[in-house]
Design a protein around this motif. Structure first.
Motif, PDB file in Angstrom:
ATOM      1  N   ASP A  52       0.340  -1.519  -0.125  1.00  0.00           N
ATOM      2  CA  ASP A  52       0.132  -0.384   0.068  1.00  0.00           C
ATOM      3  C   ASP A  52       0.924   0.956  -0.482  1.00  0.00           C
ATOM      4  OD1 ASP A  52      -2.158  -1.571  -0.325  1.00  0.00           O
ATOM      5  OD2 ASP A  52      -2.175  -1.120   2.324  1.00  0.00           O
ATOM      6  N   GLN A  53       2.111   1.026   1.104  1.00  0.00           N
ATOM      7  CA  GLN A  53       2.955   2.360   0.147  1.00  0.00           C
ATOM      8  C   GLN A  53       3.191   2.462  -0.235  1.00  0.00           C
ATOM      9  OE1 GLN A  53       3.449   4.621   3.494  1.00  0.00           O
ATOM     10  NE2 GLN A  53       4.993   5.659   1.659  1.00  0.00           N
ATOM     11  N   SER A  54       3.719   1.666  -1.436  1.00  0.00           N
ATOM     12  CA  SER A  54       4.538   1.888  -2.254  1.00  0.00           C
ATOM     13  C   SER A  54       3.587   2.543  -3.603  1.00  0.00           C
ATOM     14  CB  SER A  54       4.852  -0.072  -3.371  1.00  0.00           C
ATOM     15  OG  SER A  54       5.219   0.423  -4.795  1.00  0.00           O
ATOM     16  N   GLY A  55       2.215   1.824  -3.549  1.00  0.00           N
ATOM     17  CA  GLY A  55       1.195   2.685  -4.397  1.00  0.00           C
ATOM     18  C   GLY A  55       0.921   4.135  -3.947  1.00  0.00           C
ATOM     19  N   ALA A  56       1.489   4.181  -2.802  1.00  0.00           N
ATOM     20  CA  ALA A  56       0.809   5.510  -2.494  1.00  0.00           C
ATOM     21  C   ALA A  56       2.451   6.144  -3.095  1.00  0.00           C
ATOM     22  CB  ALA A  56       1.511   6.142  -1.392  1.00  0.00           C
ATOM     23  N   ASP A  57       3.392   6.126  -3.052  1.00  0.00           N
ATOM     24  CA  ASP A  57       4.223   6.368  -3.231  1.00  0.00           C
ATOM     25  C   ASP A  57       4.646   6.618  -5.075  1.00  0.00           C
ATOM     26  OD1 ASP A  57       5.475   6.385  -1.479  1.00  0.00           O
ATOM     27  OD2 ASP A  57       7.402   4.260  -1.702  1.00  0.00           O
ATOM     28  N   GLU A  58       3.612   5.851  -6.095  1.00  0.00           N
ATOM     29  CA  GLU A  58       3.493   4.751  -7.227  1.00  0.00           C
ATOM     30  C   GLU A  58       2.171   6.713  -7.569  1.00  0.00           C
ATOM     31  OE1 GLU A  58       2.708   1.879  -8.378  1.00  0.00           O
ATOM     32  OE2 GLU A  58       4.097   0.955  -8.354  1.00  0.00           O
ATOM     33  N   LEU A  59       1.518   6.672  -6.350  1.00  0.00           N
ATOM     34  CA  LEU A  59       0.553   8.150  -7.224  1.00  0.00           C
ATOM     35  C   LEU A  59       0.928   8.909  -6.540  1.00  0.00           C
ATOM     36  CD1 LEU A  59      -2.930   8.654  -7.069  1.00  0.00           C
ATOM     37  CD2 LEU A  59      -2.586   8.651  -4.662  1.00  0.00           C
ATOM     38  N   LEU A  60       2.161   9.451  -5.778  1.00  0.00           N
ATOM     39  CA  LEU A  60       2.543  11.159  -5.627  1.00  0.00           C
ATOM     40  C   LEU A  60       3.633  10.958  -7.152  1.00  0.00           C
ATOM     41  CD1 LEU A  60       3.948  12.987  -3.712  1.00  0.00           C
ATOM     42  CD2 LEU A  60       5.350  12.302  -2.893  1.00  0.00           C
ATOM     43  N   ALA A  61       4.321  10.345  -7.395  1.00  0.00           N
ATOM     44  CA  ALA A  61       5.063  10.742  -8.802  1.00  0.00           C
ATOM     45  C   ALA A  61       4.139  10.168  -9.891  1.00  0.00           C
ATOM     46  CB  ALA A  61       6.039   8.431  -8.811  1.00  0.00           C
ATOM     47  N   GLU A  62       2.961  10.550  -9.260  1.00  0.00           N
ATOM     48  CA  GLU A  62       2.542  10.785 -10.871  1.00  0.00           C
ATOM     49  C   GLU A  62       1.904  11.541 -10.685  1.00  0.00           C
ATOM     50  OE1 GLU A  62      -0.962   7.648 -10.318  1.00  0.00           O
ATOM     51  OE2 GLU A  62       0.547   5.843 -11.406  1.00  0.00           O
ATOM     52  N   ASN A  63       1.594  12.676  -9.511  1.00  0.00           N
ATOM     53  CA  ASN A  63       1.398  13.750  -9.576  1.00  0.00           C
ATOM     54  C   ASN A  63       2.749  14.336  -9.861  1.00  0.00           C
ATOM     55  OD1 ASN A  63      -1.177  13.151  -8.478  1.00  0.00           O
ATOM     56  ND2 ASN A  63      -0.515  12.970  -6.817  1.00  0.00           N
ATOM     57  N   ARG A  64       4.255  14.520  -9.524  1.00  0.00           N
ATOM     58  CA  ARG A  64       5.486  15.336 -10.049  1.00  0.00           C
ATOM     59  C   ARG A  64       4.877  15.572 -11.368  1.00  0.00           C
ATOM     60  NH1 ARG A  64       9.012  15.303  -6.256  1.00  0.00           N
ATOM     61  NH2 ARG A  64       8.913  14.023  -4.655  1.00  0.00           N
ATOM     62  N   ILE A  65       5.222  16.725 -11.797  1.00  0.00           N
ATOM     63  CA  ILE A  65       5.771  17.689 -13.163  1.00  0.00           C
ATOM     64  C   ILE A  65       6.810  16.999 -13.861  1.00  0.00           C
ATOM     65  CG2 ILE A  65       5.263  19.621 -14.265  1.00  0.00           C
ATOM     66  CD1 ILE A  65       3.719  20.732 -12.214  1.00  0.00           C
ATOM     67  N   GLY A  66       6.871  16.970 -14.927  1.00  0.00           N
ATOM     68  CA  GLY A  66       8.908  16.433 -15.275  1.00  0.00           C
ATOM     69  C   GLY A  66       9.274  17.616 -16.249  1.00  0.00           C
ATOM     70  N   VAL A  67       9.742  17.821 -15.949  1.00  0.00           N
ATOM     71  CA  VAL A  67      10.872  18.938 -16.343  1.00  0.00           C
ATOM     72  C   VAL A  67      12.203  18.473 -16.868  1.00  0.00           C
ATOM     73  CG1 VAL A  67       9.847  20.803 -14.479  1.00  0.00           C
ATOM     74  CG2 VAL A  67      12.010  19.552 -14.375  1.00  0.00           C
ATOM     75  N   VAL A  68      12.361  19.349 -17.683  1.00  0.00           N
ATOM     76  CA  VAL A  68      14.409  18.638 -18.306  1.00  0.00           C
ATOM     77  C   VAL A  68      15.110  19.946 -17.487  1.00  0.00           C
ATOM     78  CG1 VAL A  68      15.319  19.019 -20.279  1.00  0.00           C
ATOM     79  CG2 VAL A  68      13.067  17.962 -20.373  1.00  0.00           C
ATOM     80  N   ALA A  69      16.049  19.696 -17.048  1.00  0.00           N
ATOM     81  CA  ALA A  69      17.348  19.939 -15.955  1.00  0.00           C
ATOM     82  C   ALA A  69      18.610  20.200 -16.680  1.00  0.00           C
ATOM     83  CB  ALA A  69      17.011  19.791 -14.765  1.00  0.00           C
ATOM     84  N   LEU A  70      19.349  20.843 -16.181  1.00  0.00           N
ATOM     85  CA  LEU A  70      20.894  21.448 -16.307  1.00  0.00           C
ATOM     86  C   LEU A  70      21.852  21.122 -15.625  1.00  0.00           C
ATOM     87  CD1 LEU A  70      23.314  21.373 -18.976  1.00  0.00           C
ATOM     88  CD2 LEU A  70      22.827  23.775 -18.836  1.00  0.00           C
ATOM     89  N   HIS A  71      22.765  20.278 -15.196  1.00  0.00           N
ATOM     90  CA  HIS A  71      23.822  20.195 -14.248  1.00  0.00           C
ATOM     91  C   HIS A  71      24.078  21.179 -14.712  1.00  0.00           C
ATOM     92  CE1 HIS A  71      22.408  16.656 -11.857  1.00  0.00           C
ATOM     93  NE2 HIS A  71      22.075  15.807 -13.300  1.00  0.00           N
ATOM     94  N   SER A  72      24.453  22.513 -14.120  1.00  0.00           N
ATOM     95  CA  SER A  72      25.467  23.385 -14.715  1.00  0.00           C
ATOM     96  C   SER A  72      26.386  23.898 -13.336  1.00  0.00           C
ATOM     97  CB  SER A  72      24.407  24.348 -14.785  1.00  0.00           C
ATOM     98  OG  SER A  72      25.114  26.195 -15.376  1.00  0.00           O
ATOM     99  N   GLN A  73      27.825  24.264 -13.928  1.00  0.00           N
ATOM    100  CA  GLN A  73      28.791  24.015 -13.114  1.00  0.00           C
ATOM    101  C   GLN A  73      29.214  25.641 -13.344  1.00  0.00           C
ATOM    102  OE1 GLN A  73      30.255  22.613 -10.654  1.00  0.00           O
ATOM    103  NE2 GLN A  73      32.007  24.574 -10.210  1.00  0.00           N
ATOM    104  N   ALA A  74      29.391  26.115 -12.572  1.00  0.00           N
ATOM    105  CA  ALA A  74      30.297  27.991 -12.184  1.00  0.00           C
ATOM    106  C   ALA A  74      31.433  27.428 -13.308  1.00  0.00           C
ATOM    107  CB  ALA A  74      30.028  28.490 -11.399  1.00  0.00           C
ATOM    108  N   GLN A  75      31.553  29.080 -14.108  1.00  0.00           N
ATOM    109  CA  GLN A  75      33.069  28.650 -14.887  1.00  0.00           C
ATOM    110  C   GLN A  75      33.701  30.018 -14.745  1.00  0.00           C
ATOM    111  OE1 GLN A  75      32.149  27.034 -19.023  1.00  0.00           O
ATOM    112  NE2 GLN A  75      30.059  26.599 -18.515  1.00  0.00           N
ATOM    113  N   VAL A  76      34.959  30.086 -15.187  1.00  0.00           N
ATOM    114  CA  VAL A  76      35.206  31.827 -14.972  1.00  0.00           C
ATOM    115  C   VAL A  76      34.999  32.239 -16.583  1.00  0.00           C
ATOM    116  CG1 VAL A  76      38.214  32.716 -14.862  1.00  0.00           C
ATOM    117  CG2 VAL A  76      37.526  30.778 -13.609  1.00  0.00           C
ATOM    118  N   PHE A  77      34.760  33.732 -15.793  1.00  0.00           N
ATOM    119  CA  PHE A  77      33.979  34.329 -16.903  1.00  0.00           C
ATOM    120  C   PHE A  77      34.777  35.836 -17.192  1.00  0.00           C
ATOM    121  CE2 PHE A  77      30.890  37.427 -17.621  1.00  0.00           C
ATOM    122  CZ  PHE A  77      30.616  37.266 -19.284  1.00  0.00           C
TER     123      PHE A  77
END
Length: 420
Positions: A52-77
């Motif tokens: 039942d807990q796994s089902g709840a987690d799956e339900l929470l995952a279904e409610n998350r909004i999918g986004v595309v992200a970028l791992h950004s590292q600071a550079q000398v500018f």
């Protein structure tokens, strides 16, 4: 008769108890399982709870909004100061006539390379040589009068000395009673006349000197007037316009030719007052012309006075141009090197606004929720933008940032990992 309903109620109660409370035991008894099997049913219940807990987690995952992200590292500018400007000839002069006359030289056509001292326009001298000869003759005459004036002064000084001696002798004889008052008065008159003669001779000498100075000035003016008949190039350069046409009449101030020097050229821009302190003399700079050509130079001038209309400061960059490939008046995008810093380079689409209208980016927090960070836009380039205000490492949402707000659960996928 009352006993039967009571027994019926007891049986129904027992049946409901086993059906509801002891349901697992009743089913196990019906299947013929023992007590040990019934005891082992408890872990099964625990497994059901985890399911039942796994089902709840799956339900929470279904409610998350999918986004595309970028791992950004600071550079000398390199926080270069970016300006918009144009190229200018290091020297440019309009040569104009200083006297009136007729052009007697063949015209030079624009685009011709000229050297310092080359004749651009030659004017008809007219009567100017005769005026020079007349001034020189007057100078000779004035110089010839100088010895006469000096001799007259010497003569006047000699007469004064003689008159003084005679006056002294007459005064002594008059004191002894050997000379009359008439002779003494005559001696005094002669002495006064001699003094006047000296003063007159000195005046004549000064007049002679003044005559010489006037004659010299007349000669100089005549010579200068003749020099103005020839207009020459003041430095090596290119003719930007045709020189005056043969036979044309020019008056004082009329145009003869325009000469520009391009073998060293300057790029001129105007820096805002908020960034002027980041520009210093000798700083390396580069510029991109409208043709795409890249040129390098150094800052040679930073204005100390702001333009009253735009509140910007003029900056000049000196660039070598030995082959004259850079022309005067070309548009240029200027980048002047300044003190470096660390910054993040992100896609332009990553920028967004929060509810207060503040410019920034959406981030993926450690708890997989969306966050917001305000940024400062440093430079806009063709392949991205440089921003400041983020930590050294940041997971920046580059797609879907406009569909989430701070605290909203997200399901990010990362461009860096997809690329790998």
């Amino acid at each position: 008769m009352k006993l039967i309903p009571l027994i019926t109620a007891v049986l129904v109660t027992l049946l409901l108890y086993f059906l509801v409370i002891e349901r697992e035991t009743l089913l196990a008894f019906a299947r013929g399982e023992g007590a040990e099997d019934i005891t082992q049913s408890a872990p099964a219940e625990t497994g059901a709870e985890s399911t039942d807990q796994s089902g709840a987690d799956e339900l929470l995952a279904e409610n998350r909004i999918g986004v595309v992200a970028l791992h950004s590292q600071a550079q000398v500018f390199d926080r270069a100061v970016i300006l918009r400007g144009m190229t200018q000839a290091v020297r440019e002069v309009d040569l104009r006539a200083e006297t009136s006359s007729t052009v007697i030289s063949e015209p030079l056509r624009k685009g011709v390379q000229v050297q310092k001292g080359d004749v651009l326009c030659r004017l008809d001298p007219g009567t100017r040589p005769a005026a020079l000869l007349e001034a020189q003759a007057r100078l000779t005459e004035a110089r010839a009068n100088m010895p006469v004036s000096e001799a007259r002064l010497d003569e006047a000084n000699a007469k004064l000395s003689e008159a003084i001696i005679n006056l002294t002798a007459a005064e002594k004889l008059s004191e002894g009673g050997y000379a009359s008052e008439t002779r003494l008065a005559a001696s005094k008159a002669t002495e006064r006349s001699a003094v006047a003669g000296v003063a007159s001779a000195k005046g004549g000498l000064e007049t002679a000197k003044a005559g010489i100075e006037a004659a010299l000035a007349a000669v100089g003016a005549a010579q200068k007037e003749i020099e103005r008949l020839t207009i020459v190039a003041p430095f090596d350069g290119l003719l930007e316009s045709d020189s005056a046409e043969l036979g044309s009449l020019v008056l004082p101030g009329d145009h003869c030719a325009t000469v520009i020097q391009l073998d060293t050229i300057k790029v001129v821009g105007f820096v805002p007052e908020t960034q002027v302190n980041r520009v210093s003399l000798g700083s390396p700079a580069q510029a991109e012309l409208a043709t795409g050509a890249q040129i390098q130079g150094v800052v040679s001038f930073v204005s100390r006075s702001a333009d009253q209309a735009t509140r910007t400061f003029e900056v000049e960059i000196t660039v070598a141009n030995p082959d004259l490939a850079i022309r005067d008046g070309q548009t240029a995008d200027i980048a002047i090197a300044a003190q470096g810093a660390t910054a993040h380079k992100l896609p332009q689409s990553a920028l967004t606004l929060n509810k207060d209208g503040q410019l920034g980016v959406r981030l993926v927090n450690a708890d997989q929720t969306a966050g917001f960070a305000a940024v400062e836009l440093l430079r806009d380039e063709a392949d991205g933008i440089w921003v400041a205000g983020l930590p050294e490492q940041a997971d920046v949402i580059v797609t879907g940032q406009d569909f989430v707000t701070s605290g909203v659960a997200v399901a990010p996928s990362y461009l860096n990992e997809a690329t790998q």
